[in-house]
Design a protein around this motif. Sequence first.
Motif, PDB file in Angstrom:
ATOM      1  N   ARG A  25       0.789  -1.239   0.000  1.00 32.66           N
ATOM      2  CA  ARG A  25       0.000   0.000   0.000  1.00 32.66           C
ATOM      3  C   ARG A  25       0.813   1.277   0.000  1.00 32.66           C
ATOM      4  O   ARG A  25       0.280   2.361  -0.268  1.00 32.66           O
ATOM      5  CB  ARG A  25      -0.891   0.025   1.249  1.00 32.66           C
ATOM      6  N   ALA A  26       2.102   1.172   0.357  1.00 29.98           N
ATOM      7  CA  ALA A  26       2.901   2.382   0.560  1.00 29.98           C
ATOM      8  C   ALA A  26       4.277   2.261  -0.077  1.00 29.98           C
ATOM      9  O   ALA A  26       4.812   1.162  -0.247  1.00 29.98           O
ATOM     10  CB  ALA A  26       3.068   2.649   2.056  1.00 29.98           C
ATOM     11  N   VAL A  28       8.108   4.358   0.245  1.00 29.69           N
ATOM     12  CA  VAL A  28       8.913   5.367   0.935  1.00 29.69           C
ATOM     13  C   VAL A  28      10.187   5.570   0.115  1.00 29.69           C
ATOM     14  O   VAL A  28      10.874   4.602  -0.211  1.00 29.69           O
ATOM     15  CB  VAL A  28       9.277   4.927   2.368  1.00 29.69           C
ATOM     16  N   VAL A  42       6.716   9.551   2.211  1.00 33.52           N
ATOM     17  CA  VAL A  42       5.906   8.347   2.409  1.00 33.52           C
ATOM     18  C   VAL A  42       4.588   8.571   1.681  1.00 33.52           C
ATOM     19  O   VAL A  42       3.861   9.515   2.006  1.00 33.52           O
ATOM     20  CB  VAL A  42       5.642   8.105   3.909  1.00 33.52           C
ATOM     21  N   PRO A  44       0.942   6.856  -0.325  1.00 35.52           N
ATOM     22  CA  PRO A  44       0.101   5.705  -0.651  1.00 35.52           C
ATOM     23  C   PRO A  44       0.306   5.358  -2.123  1.00 35.52           C
ATOM     24  O   PRO A  44       0.502   6.258  -2.956  1.00 35.52           O
ATOM     25  CB  PRO A  44      -1.319   6.224  -0.395  1.00 35.52           C
ATOM     26  N   LYS A  45       0.285   4.078  -2.456  1.00 35.34           N
ATOM     27  CA  LYS A  45       0.404   3.698  -3.868  1.00 35.34           C
ATOM     28  C   LYS A  45      -0.824   4.137  -4.659  1.00 35.34           C
ATOM     29  O   LYS A  45      -0.725   4.474  -5.827  1.00 35.34           O
ATOM     30  CB  LYS A  45       0.641   2.195  -3.990  1.00 35.34           C
ATOM     31  N   LEU A  61      -5.397   2.860   5.861  1.00 36.70           N
ATOM     32  CA  LEU A  61      -4.314   3.394   5.039  1.00 36.70           C
ATOM     33  C   LEU A  61      -3.592   4.518   5.766  1.00 36.70           C
ATOM     34  O   LEU A  61      -2.361   4.582   5.764  1.00 36.70           O
ATOM     35  CB  LEU A  61      -4.872   3.905   3.704  1.00 36.70           C
ATOM     36  N   HIS A  64      -1.442   3.085   8.333  1.00 34.58           N
ATOM     37  CA  HIS A  64      -0.325   2.384   7.685  1.00 34.58           C
ATOM     38  C   HIS A  64       0.759   3.367   7.267  1.00 34.58           C
ATOM     39  O   HIS A  64       1.957   3.108   7.455  1.00 34.58           O
ATOM     40  CB  HIS A  64      -0.840   1.608   6.479  1.00 34.58           C
ATOM     41  N   LEU A  65       0.370   4.496   6.699  1.00 33.63           N
ATOM     42  CA  LEU A  65       1.349   5.493   6.254  1.00 33.63           C
ATOM     43  C   LEU A  65       2.114   6.056   7.447  1.00 33.63           C
ATOM     44  O   LEU A  65       3.341   6.223   7.397  1.00 33.63           O
ATOM     45  CB  LEU A  65       0.654   6.623   5.491  1.00 33.63           C
ATOM     46  N   ALA A  68       4.476   3.427   8.654  1.00 35.46           N
ATOM     47  CA  ALA A  68       5.581   3.247   7.699  1.00 35.46           C
ATOM     48  C   ALA A  68       6.593   4.372   7.853  1.00 35.46           C
ATOM     49  O   ALA A  68       7.808   4.155   7.742  1.00 35.46           O
ATOM     50  CB  ALA A  68       5.043   3.191   6.276  1.00 35.46           C
ATOM     51  N   HIS A 101       1.549  12.886   0.609  1.00 35.58           N
ATOM     52  CA  HIS A 101       2.874  12.430   1.031  1.00 35.58           C
ATOM     53  C   HIS A 101       3.174  12.952   2.417  1.00 35.58           C
ATOM     54  O   HIS A 101       2.900  14.102   2.734  1.00 35.58           O
ATOM     55  CB  HIS A 101       3.965  12.860   0.044  1.00 35.58           C
TER      56      HIS A 101
END
Length: 115
Positions: A25-26, A28, A42, A44-45, A61, A64-65, A68, A101
């Motif tokens: 999903r991410a 970096v 960082v 998200p895709k 998400l 998660h970011l 990450a 980002h």
Amino acid sequence: MAHDCIFCRIVAGEIPAQVVHDDDRALVFRDVNPQAPTHLLVIPKRHVASADHLTREDEGLAGHLLLAAGEAARSLGLAGDGYRIVTNIGRNGGQTVSHLHLHVLGGRSLGWPPG
Ligand code: 5GP
Ligand code: ZN
């Protein structure tokens, strides 16, 4: 994917980047114009225009970011002295790339408040 979006193109592998973490999903990678000794982005895709465009459905998400970002900072040795995670939103926020980002800045003492 948005072909006119520079970060979507990085996700697609069409523009090279110095990737430090890549998962489902991410992504970096290092900022091309670093503002600190370590400056990561960082993202998200999936294309999300900014943090202001996140919805409740993106709760996982968003977490998660943030995780990450912290993991990348820790893996690069930033955690001990501290670092900053920041995201710019829109014109007044100073956002220049319209794909969400998180900036991760570390390796020097950072001023506050920002300009
Ligand atoms: P913003 O100003 O939107 O908060 O941050 C955008 C960031 O993306 C800037 O720090 C800028 O240096 C970085 N950036 C813009 N284009 C590229 C690129 O093609 N590759 C990488 N690695 N960073 C980029
Ligand atoms: Zn995009």
